[in-house]
Enzyme design. Structure first.
Site, PDB file in Angstrom:
ATOM      1  N   GLY A  11      14.343   0.731   6.716  1.00  0.00           N
ATOM      2  CA  GLY A  11      13.308   0.005   5.984  1.00  0.00           C
ATOM      3  C   GLY A  11      13.780  -1.363   5.526  1.00  0.00           C
ATOM      4  O   GLY A  11      14.876  -1.503   4.990  1.00  0.00           O
ATOM      5  N   ALA A  12      12.930  -2.367   5.745  1.00  0.00           N
ATOM      6  CA  ALA A  12      13.256  -3.740   5.353  1.00  0.00           C
ATOM      7  C   ALA A  12      12.335  -4.211   4.237  1.00  0.00           C
ATOM      8  O   ALA A  12      11.855  -5.336   4.243  1.00  0.00           O
ATOM      9  CB  ALA A  12      13.178  -4.679   6.554  1.00  0.00           C
ATOM     10  N   ASN A  38      13.498  -1.311  11.127  1.00  0.00           N
ATOM     11  CA  ASN A  38      12.189  -1.542  10.522  1.00  0.00           C
ATOM     12  C   ASN A  38      11.128  -1.524  11.611  1.00  0.00           C
ATOM     13  O   ASN A  38      11.380  -1.979  12.728  1.00  0.00           O
ATOM     14  CB  ASN A  38      12.154  -2.891   9.789  1.00  0.00           C
ATOM     15  CG  ASN A  38      11.014  -2.977   8.786  1.00  0.00           C
ATOM     16  OD1 ASN A  38      10.920  -2.170   7.867  1.00  0.00           O
ATOM     17  ND2 ASN A  38      10.150  -3.959   8.950  1.00  0.00           N
ATOM     18  N   LYS A  39       9.945  -0.999  11.301  1.00  0.00           N
ATOM     19  CA  LYS A  39       8.940  -0.884  12.361  1.00  0.00           C
ATOM     20  C   LYS A  39       8.294  -2.214  12.706  1.00  0.00           C
ATOM     21  O   LYS A  39       7.686  -2.352  13.765  1.00  0.00           O
ATOM     22  CB  LYS A  39       7.884   0.151  11.993  1.00  0.00           C
ATOM     23  CG  LYS A  39       7.008  -0.163  10.816  1.00  0.00           C
ATOM     24  CD  LYS A  39       6.001   0.982  10.623  1.00  0.00           C
ATOM     25  CE  LYS A  39       5.124   0.762   9.418  1.00  0.00           C
ATOM     26  NZ  LYS A  39       4.148   1.862   9.252  1.00  0.00           N
ATOM     27  N   GLU A 170      -4.456  -6.702 -10.237  1.00  0.00           N
ATOM     28  CA  GLU A 170      -4.242  -7.967  -9.535  1.00  0.00           C
ATOM     29  C   GLU A 170      -5.251  -8.147  -8.408  1.00  0.00           C
ATOM     30  O   GLU A 170      -5.742  -9.257  -8.168  1.00  0.00           O
ATOM     31  CB  GLU A 170      -2.805  -8.039  -9.010  1.00  0.00           C
ATOM     32  CG  GLU A 170      -1.775  -8.142 -10.133  1.00  0.00           C
ATOM     33  CD  GLU A 170      -0.387  -8.532  -9.650  1.00  0.00           C
ATOM     34  OE1 GLU A 170       0.259  -9.345 -10.315  1.00  0.00           O
ATOM     35  OE2 GLU A 170       0.040  -8.023  -8.588  1.00  0.00           O
ATOM     36  N   GLN A 314      11.123  -5.275  -8.761  1.00  0.00           N
ATOM     37  CA  GLN A 314      12.261  -5.651  -9.600  1.00  0.00           C
ATOM     38  C   GLN A 314      13.343  -4.571  -9.604  1.00  0.00           C
ATOM     39  O   GLN A 314      14.532  -4.864  -9.440  1.00  0.00           O
ATOM     40  CB  GLN A 314      11.755  -5.908 -11.027  1.00  0.00           C
ATOM     41  CG  GLN A 314      12.812  -6.434 -11.968  1.00  0.00           C
ATOM     42  CD  GLN A 314      12.286  -6.703 -13.367  1.00  0.00           C
ATOM     43  OE1 GLN A 314      13.061  -6.886 -14.302  1.00  0.00           O
ATOM     44  NE2 GLN A 314      10.968  -6.728 -13.546  1.00  0.00           N
ATOM     45  N   LYS A 373       4.495 -16.269 -13.149  1.00  0.00           N
ATOM     46  CA  LYS A 373       4.343 -15.443 -11.948  1.00  0.00           C
ATOM     47  C   LYS A 373       4.802 -16.224 -10.716  1.00  0.00           C
ATOM     48  O   LYS A 373       5.510 -15.678  -9.847  1.00  0.00           O
ATOM     49  CB  LYS A 373       2.878 -15.024 -11.799  1.00  0.00           C
ATOM     50  CG  LYS A 373       2.541 -14.267 -10.532  1.00  0.00           C
ATOM     51  CD  LYS A 373       2.947 -12.831 -10.594  1.00  0.00           C
ATOM     52  CE  LYS A 373       2.422 -12.057  -9.397  1.00  0.00           C
ATOM     53  NZ  LYS A 373       2.940 -10.690  -9.351  1.00  0.00           N
TER      54      LYS A 373
END
Length: 396
Positions: A11-12, A38-39, A170, A314, A373
């Site tokens: 996984g990336a 990674n896919k 969001e 985070q 942000k």
């Protein structure tokens, strides 16, 4: 061990890419073979996906080519999908072929948690990837075009967002910003458009500061969002949702942001899991597996109060720093470091020019929070790609 140890990173996402970059920077040549699987051939910035999903930004702005981030002399990149983790013989089965490992980093990301609500898996859309947000954007635009042909079907202009956590809040902020533009483009009366945000918990943004939550809800109400808080979705159908209250809301668009569970492969591999996630040891290793680290949505890290931290970008990045350090320490025979999460503040955007946040002990809102942000986004770009990536992608 006479041969060079093999490290495989699955996984990336935030955890995987930051771990790879840490190893790239600190491992010597020929000290370890590192393979990143990674896919897709890109890393996508999950915390930015709500914008292209709503159509307020382009999907390409949320992704970065993996080969632009890594040094391919130090990190082998394999574009493939992992289908099985075989811990007994230390192999990863890919869609084509297998990989052997001495050390494994599992950063596969999560999957939507539907809590067993009938119909959600079949009929709701999810903000989970570049492809999914592209589909959501096109789907929303199609509803306006379809309404012009079938003007009696007002449910085509009703949009339901399940879940009022960070992603849900969001997204509705961006969606509300997009609606005037779509109404103008398709010559639709804005009064016909309805946006519902439905949350089973007693408050939006559960666990966040109540004063800031109230500010956020007022901002979004003024943009046209209708909240249904402390109201569970009982069922999702092709025609909309049925609430626990018995109310039915007709809609052609239900977007589910109400929860994440770990990747299904963890349970299938025999790990002990809770909602598909592994409660990791202090050093981020899986219990009973000294050579397997688990990061991000696939991991559970407990707070000093004994509650699991919510999986965020985070915490994944901080885990990756410790994971990279510990892998190098294991290879060199040094002591491992314990993971301690150090919150650096949290900011939620509410659409154009509006946000809320807590930085340290200070509450921020409005334009100040929106600027913060952007600073947080730029900081992440700098961490993974330096100044060139900031200059290329910094417009968001």
């Amino acid at each position: 061990m006479s041969r060079i140890p093999r490290i495989v990173i699955l996984g990336a996402g935030y955890g995987g890419i930051v771990t790879a970059l840490r190893l790239q920077k600190q491992l010597n040549y020929n000290e370890a073979d590192v393979t990143l699987v990674n896919k897709h051939d890109y890393h996508y910035i999950t915390t930015h996906l709500h914008m292209p999903a709503a159509g307020t930004d382009k999907p390409d702005n949320a992704r970065v080519s993996i080969t632009k981030l890594i040094d391919e002399f130090k990190i082998d990149f394999v574009k493939s999908t992992a289908v099985q983790i075989r811990t007994q013989d230390q192999k990863i089965v890919l869609e084509e072929g297998t990989l052997s490992y001495d050390y494994l980093v599992i950063g596969l990301g999560g999957e939507p948690e539907t809590f067993g609500i009938p119909g959600l898996k079949e009929h709701a859309l999810n903000i989970r990837s570049i492809n999914s947000v592209r589909y959501i954007r096109e789907h929303i635009e199609y509803q306006f075009a379809k309404f012009k042909r079938e003007p009696s079907r007002t449910e085509l202009l009703t949009f339901i967002v399940g879940g009022a956590g960070f992603t849900g809040i969001e997204f509705v902020g961006e969606l509300a910003d997009r609606m005037p533009e779509l109404c103008k483009e398709f010559d639709v009366d804005p009064a016909l458009v309805k946006i519902y945000n439905i949350e089973a918990a007693p408050t939006a943004l559960p666990g966040f500061d109540p004063e800031l939550v109230e500010y956020a809800m007022n901002v979004l109400r003024n943009k046209g969002v209708t909240f249904k808080i402390a109201t569970a979705i009982k069922e999702c159908t092709p025609d909309g949702v049925t609430l626990a209250t018995g109310e039915e809301i007709k809609s052609a668009t239900v977007i589910w942001t109400g929860g994440v569970r770990g990747n299904h492969m963890l349970e299938e591999a025999g790990f002990e899991t809770m909602r598909g996630r592994i409660k990791v040891e202090d050093d981020l290793r899986a219990p009973g597996h000294d050579n397997i680290y688990v990061l991000g949505d696939c991991s559970i890290v407990m707070s000093p109060e004994g509650r699991p931290y919510p999986p965020t970008a985070q915490i994944s990045m901080q885990q990756a720093e410790v994971c990279g350090h510990n892998l190098i320490s294991q290879i060199r025979g040094a002591d491992l470091k314990k993971f301690e999460y150090k919150p650096k503040g949290t900011v939620a955007s509410l659409g154009r020019g509006e946000a809320i946040g807590i930085v340290g002990s200070r509450k921020i809102k409005g334009g100040v929070a929106s600027a913060m942000k952007k600073i947080i986004d730029l900081r992440y770009l700098y961490i993974i790609g330096g100044i060139p990536l900031v200059l290329k992608k910094g417009r968001f």
